[in-house]
Design a protein around this motif. Structure first.
Motif, mmCIF file in Angstrom:
data_model
loop_
_atom_site.group_PDB
_atom_site.id
_atom_site.type_symbol
_atom_site.label_atom_id
_atom_site.label_comp_id
_atom_site.label_asym_id
_atom_site.label_seq_id
_atom_site.Cartn_x
_atom_site.Cartn_y
_atom_site.Cartn_z
ATOM 1 N N GLY A 116 0.784 -1.150 0.050
ATOM 2 C CA GLY A 116 0.202 -0.148 0.143
ATOM 3 C C GLY A 116 0.857 1.233 -0.011
ATOM 4 N N LYS A 117 1.953 1.094 -0.531
ATOM 5 C CA LYS A 117 2.984 2.568 -0.648
ATOM 6 C C LYS A 117 2.956 3.130 -1.965
ATOM 7 C CE LYS A 117 5.432 0.751 2.895
ATOM 8 N NZ LYS A 117 4.233 1.454 3.404
ATOM 9 N N ASP A 118 1.822 2.960 -2.598
ATOM 10 C CA ASP A 118 1.648 3.610 -3.716
ATOM 11 C C ASP A 118 0.878 5.062 -3.405
ATOM 12 O OD1 ASP A 118 -0.260 2.009 -3.039
ATOM 13 O OD2 ASP A 118 -1.156 1.719 -4.984
ATOM 14 N N GLU A 119 0.507 5.259 -2.442
ATOM 15 C CA GLU A 119 0.206 6.403 -1.645
ATOM 16 C C GLU A 119 0.591 6.649 -0.236
ATOM 17 O OE1 GLU A 119 -4.142 7.060 -0.988
ATOM 18 O OE2 GLU A 119 -4.458 4.961 -1.500
ATOM 19 N N VAL A 120 0.829 7.928 0.105
ATOM 20 C CA VAL A 120 1.083 7.956 1.591
ATOM 21 C C VAL A 120 -0.041 7.690 2.607
ATOM 22 C CG1 VAL A 120 2.032 9.988 3.288
ATOM 23 C CG2 VAL A 120 2.802 9.876 1.265
ATOM 24 N N GLN A 121 0.275 6.828 3.403
ATOM 25 C CA GLN A 121 -1.001 6.535 4.579
ATOM 26 C C GLN A 121 -0.859 7.322 5.740
ATOM 27 O OE1 GLN A 121 -2.804 4.270 3.232
ATOM 28 N NE2 GLN A 121 -1.779 3.098 1.768
ATOM 29 N N ARG A 122 -1.925 7.838 5.988
ATOM 30 C CA ARG A 122 -1.900 8.867 6.953
ATOM 31 C C ARG A 122 -2.440 8.391 8.313
ATOM 32 N NH1 ARG A 122 -5.261 13.287 4.605
ATOM 33 N NH2 ARG A 122 -6.046 11.346 3.729
ATOM 34 N N PHE A 123 -1.706 8.489 9.437
ATOM 35 C CA PHE A 123 -2.347 8.135 11.008
ATOM 36 C C PHE A 123 -2.591 9.348 11.811
ATOM 37 C CE2 PHE A 123 -1.172 3.462 11.245
ATOM 38 C CZ PHE A 123 -0.700 3.137 9.829
ATOM 39 N N VAL A 124 -3.585 8.965 12.744
ATOM 40 C CA VAL A 124 -3.810 9.685 13.868
ATOM 41 C C VAL A 124 -3.177 8.989 15.010
ATOM 42 C CG1 VAL A 124 -5.538 11.254 12.755
ATOM 43 C CG2 VAL A 124 -5.965 9.133 13.963
ATOM 44 N N ILE A 125 -2.885 9.806 16.082
ATOM 45 C CA ILE A 125 -2.335 8.952 17.525
ATOM 46 C C ILE A 125 -3.361 9.812 18.449
ATOM 47 C CG2 ILE A 125 -0.480 8.645 19.293
ATOM 48 C CD1 ILE A 125 1.503 9.270 16.910
ATOM 49 N N VAL A 126 -3.952 8.810 19.332
ATOM 50 C CA VAL A 126 -4.677 9.123 20.412
ATOM 51 C C VAL A 126 -3.978 8.891 21.844
ATOM 52 C CG1 VAL A 126 -6.781 8.950 21.704
ATOM 53 C CG2 VAL A 126 -6.972 9.004 19.424
ATOM 54 N N GLY A 127 -3.583 9.924 22.345
ATOM 55 C CA GLY A 127 -2.984 9.615 23.676
ATOM 56 C C GLY A 127 -1.433 10.058 23.615
ATOM 57 N N ILE A 128 -1.129 11.238 23.996
ATOM 58 C CA ILE A 128 0.242 11.821 23.702
ATOM 59 C C ILE A 128 1.012 11.656 24.813
ATOM 60 C CG2 ILE A 128 1.309 13.870 22.807
ATOM 61 C CD1 ILE A 128 -0.295 12.414 20.603
ATOM 62 N N GLY A 129 1.231 10.573 25.281
ATOM 63 C CA GLY A 129 2.096 10.321 26.585
ATOM 64 C C GLY A 129 3.467 10.210 25.973
ATOM 65 N N ASN A 130 4.187 9.304 26.700
ATOM 66 C CA ASN A 130 5.809 9.027 26.230
ATOM 67 C C ASN A 130 5.624 8.333 24.896
ATOM 68 O OD1 ASN A 130 5.770 9.255 28.965
ATOM 69 N ND2 ASN A 130 7.411 7.848 29.225
ATOM 70 N N ILE A 131 4.892 7.320 24.566
ATOM 71 C CA ILE A 131 5.092 6.650 23.433
ATOM 72 C C ILE A 131 4.467 7.451 22.270
ATOM 73 C CG2 ILE A 131 4.205 4.608 22.144
ATOM 74 C CD1 ILE A 131 6.535 3.835 23.801
ATOM 75 N N GLU A 177 -12.937 12.558 9.720
ATOM 76 C CA GLU A 177 -13.610 12.488 8.660
ATOM 77 C C GLU A 177 -13.647 13.420 7.484
ATOM 78 O OE1 GLU A 177 -18.536 12.719 8.310
ATOM 79 O OE2 GLU A 177 -17.578 12.544 10.236
ATOM 80 N N LYS A 178 -12.982 14.722 8.200
ATOM 81 C CA LYS A 178 -12.745 15.831 6.963
ATOM 82 C C LYS A 178 -11.381 15.412 6.576
ATOM 83 C CE LYS A 178 -12.128 20.686 7.655
ATOM 84 N NZ LYS A 178 -12.077 21.795 8.602
ATOM 85 N N ASN A 179 -10.463 14.651 7.086
ATOM 86 C CA ASN A 179 -9.268 14.280 6.134
ATOM 87 C C ASN A 179 -9.239 13.118 5.762
ATOM 88 O OD1 ASN A 179 -7.411 16.930 6.705
ATOM 89 N ND2 ASN A 179 -8.430 16.573 8.731
ATOM 90 N N LYS A 180 -10.336 12.181 5.686
ATOM 91 C CA LYS A 180 -10.370 10.918 5.303
ATOM 92 C C LYS A 180 -9.222 10.183 5.828
ATOM 93 C CE LYS A 180 -12.923 11.576 1.131
ATOM 94 N NZ LYS A 180 -13.420 13.081 1.285
ATOM 95 N N ILE A 181 -8.974 10.027 7.047
ATOM 96 C CA ILE A 181 -7.853 9.256 7.748
ATOM 97 C C ILE A 181 -8.588 7.948 7.907
ATOM 98 C CG2 ILE A 181 -6.248 9.099 9.802
ATOM 99 C CD1 ILE A 181 -6.166 11.610 8.220
ATOM 100 N N ARG A 182 -7.391 6.864 7.567
ATOM 101 C CA ARG A 182 -8.194 5.372 7.543
ATOM 102 C C ARG A 182 -7.508 4.760 8.708
ATOM 103 N NH1 ARG A 182 -6.193 3.869 2.271
ATOM 104 N NH2 ARG A 182 -7.146 1.900 2.613
ATOM 105 N N PHE A 183 -6.165 5.339 9.498
ATOM 106 C CA PHE A 183 -5.387 4.681 10.280
ATOM 107 C C PHE A 183 -5.351 5.261 11.548
ATOM 108 C CE2 PHE A 183 -4.239 3.295 6.059
ATOM 109 C CZ PHE A 183 -4.638 1.946 6.206
ATOM 110 N N GLY A 184 -4.990 4.607 12.796
ATOM 111 C CA GLY A 184 -5.189 5.291 14.314
ATOM 112 C C GLY A 184 -3.932 4.447 14.931
ATOM 113 N N ILE A 185 -3.353 5.231 15.751
ATOM 114 C CA ILE A 185 -2.803 4.437 16.815
ATOM 115 C C ILE A 185 -3.068 4.970 18.289
ATOM 116 C CG2 ILE A 185 -0.254 4.486 17.867
ATOM 117 C CD1 ILE A 185 0.859 5.265 15.015
ATOM 118 N N ILE A 186 -3.297 3.774 19.062
ATOM 119 C CA ILE A 186 -3.820 4.106 20.582
ATOM 120 C C ILE A 186 -2.357 3.769 21.484
ATOM 121 C CG2 ILE A 186 -5.426 3.113 22.243
ATOM 122 C CD1 ILE A 186 -7.155 2.082 19.986
ATOM 123 N N SER A 187 -2.304 5.026 22.116
ATOM 124 C CA SER A 187 -1.291 5.112 23.195
ATOM 125 C C SER A 187 -1.615 5.843 24.350
ATOM 126 C CB SER A 187 0.228 5.607 22.480
ATOM 127 O OG SER A 187 -0.200 6.734 22.104
#
Lengths: 210, 210
Positions: free
Chosen positions: A75-90, A137-147
């Motif tokens: 899936g590297k034909d496009e940049v894959q964008r992530f959001v992160i929830v939980g801005i602690g150490n990790i 929704e606005k930015n059509k993000i499909r991936f997330g990280i839970i920390s």
DNA sequence: TAGATTGTTAATCGATTAACAATC
DNA sequence: TAGATTGTTAATCGATTAACAATC
């Protein structure tokens, strides 16, 4: 068909190929890739055959071509964008982790309930958790990280699902159930270290046991 | 006998048990633990049987007893001390990661070549890389974490081996060869995310394909 | 052609699951 | 005793490996 192990190996082959390319190599043999990923040459060719990747008998594989094919699979034909929830150490560390760039992975925003952490001006903004749904929704993000701490992991998952996230990496040491319509991978650092401890102690025992 | 998957599951059972204990529960059934680790009840009992852990037919398992037994297997009868080489994003985050405490894991020092990062006064000191060997020997450290750029990973491994480290978690996206006398686990965050991307895209394709 | 490497089919190995026996 | 749960043996499943055929 392709299992998790196979995909991890493809990532590793790709990493090695990028390095070989940087050194101006053109061709590579299954034996070389096997060395780089610590597997056998047969394993490499078998992995390729699962995706219909073929080389030249006697001539190995062309590096450029292989990178292109593996990149497409991953899936590297496009940049894959992530959001992160939980801005602690990790979370903080991942927000600006330099290694993601060459993998076409981009962290576009962080979210936290603590308003002291919010920062809209930063290159990667840190926003209030309430804005997660809209942003995704606005930015059509499909991936997330839970920390987040483990006590908050389950509800964070719910928020991400409502927002429409389709793939999640969870660092909280609680095993989240994979819902319909969303891929979840549970990766706990404690667990990884415990694994190393176990097998190290085991090896030591075997040694002294002899 | 016990494979890697089994040990990871034991860690997860233990995490769940600690939470149950905190809630004052006394007994647990294999079905409960199965839920917490996202496996089947048979898998749980099979895992236990590999280590000779037994419960009461009809009565399940005593939580206290189970925690003690699993903790012993995972080497938690004593605090396991780690050093970190490479105090970049990830290294810095792990240095003070709060989740390690309940797992009896302690990060005792960080090492880096960049002298701007050195800090002997910190609770977890950050020292020059040259001091790694002495420190490890003096303090009898057996475990290490590599969080350097991939170009430095191989030589960091050598330094750790010389120092006498017996178990290593490597975050660099280069697959280090497991040497004699030392356990090495390669864990690359890029690779983990690529895995999620692949299976998410795959699931989406299957859905629209239907 | 001979040699080297790829690619595939069949065999093996190991982990998970199913079936069921044991017992509280 | 009946019912529920554990614990184990056997069957299944899937991934890796071995053997070998294909071909550059």
């Amino acid at each position: 068909m392709a299992n998790k192990g196979c995909i991890i190996r493809l990532s590793r082959y790709r990493n090695a190929l990028l390095r070989l390319k940087a050194l101006n190599f053109v061709k590579v043999f299954s034996e070389n890739l096997a060395d780089s990923a610590r597997v056998t040459a047969v394993q490499v060719r078998k992995d390729f055959s699962l995706f219909g990747i073929s080389g030249n008998r006697r001539g190995g594989y062309l590096i450029e071509e292989l990178i292109a094919k593996i990149s497409a699979i991953l899936g590297k034909d496009e940049v894959q964008r992530f959001v992160i929830v939980g801005i602690g150490n990790i979370g903080q560390a991942l927000l600006h982790y330099p290694g993601f760039k060459k993998s076409e992975i981009e962290i576009v925003a962080g979210f936290d309930i603590d308003q002291n952490k919010h920062n809209r001006q930063a290159a990667v903004p840190i926003l209030p958790l309430e804005e997660l749904g809209n942003f995704v929704e606005k930015n059509k993000i499909r991936f997330g990280i839970i920390s987040v701490p483990d006590s908050a992991a389950q509800e964070t998952l719910q928020l991400m699902l409502q927002a429409g996230i389709k793939g999640i990496l969870n660092f909280a040491p609680i095993c989240l159930k994979e819902p319909q319509n969303c891929v979840v991978r549970n990766l706990s650092l404690e667990t990884e270290l415990e694994n190393i401890i176990y097998f190290t102690v085991l090896a030591e025992k075997e040694e002294t046991g002899k």
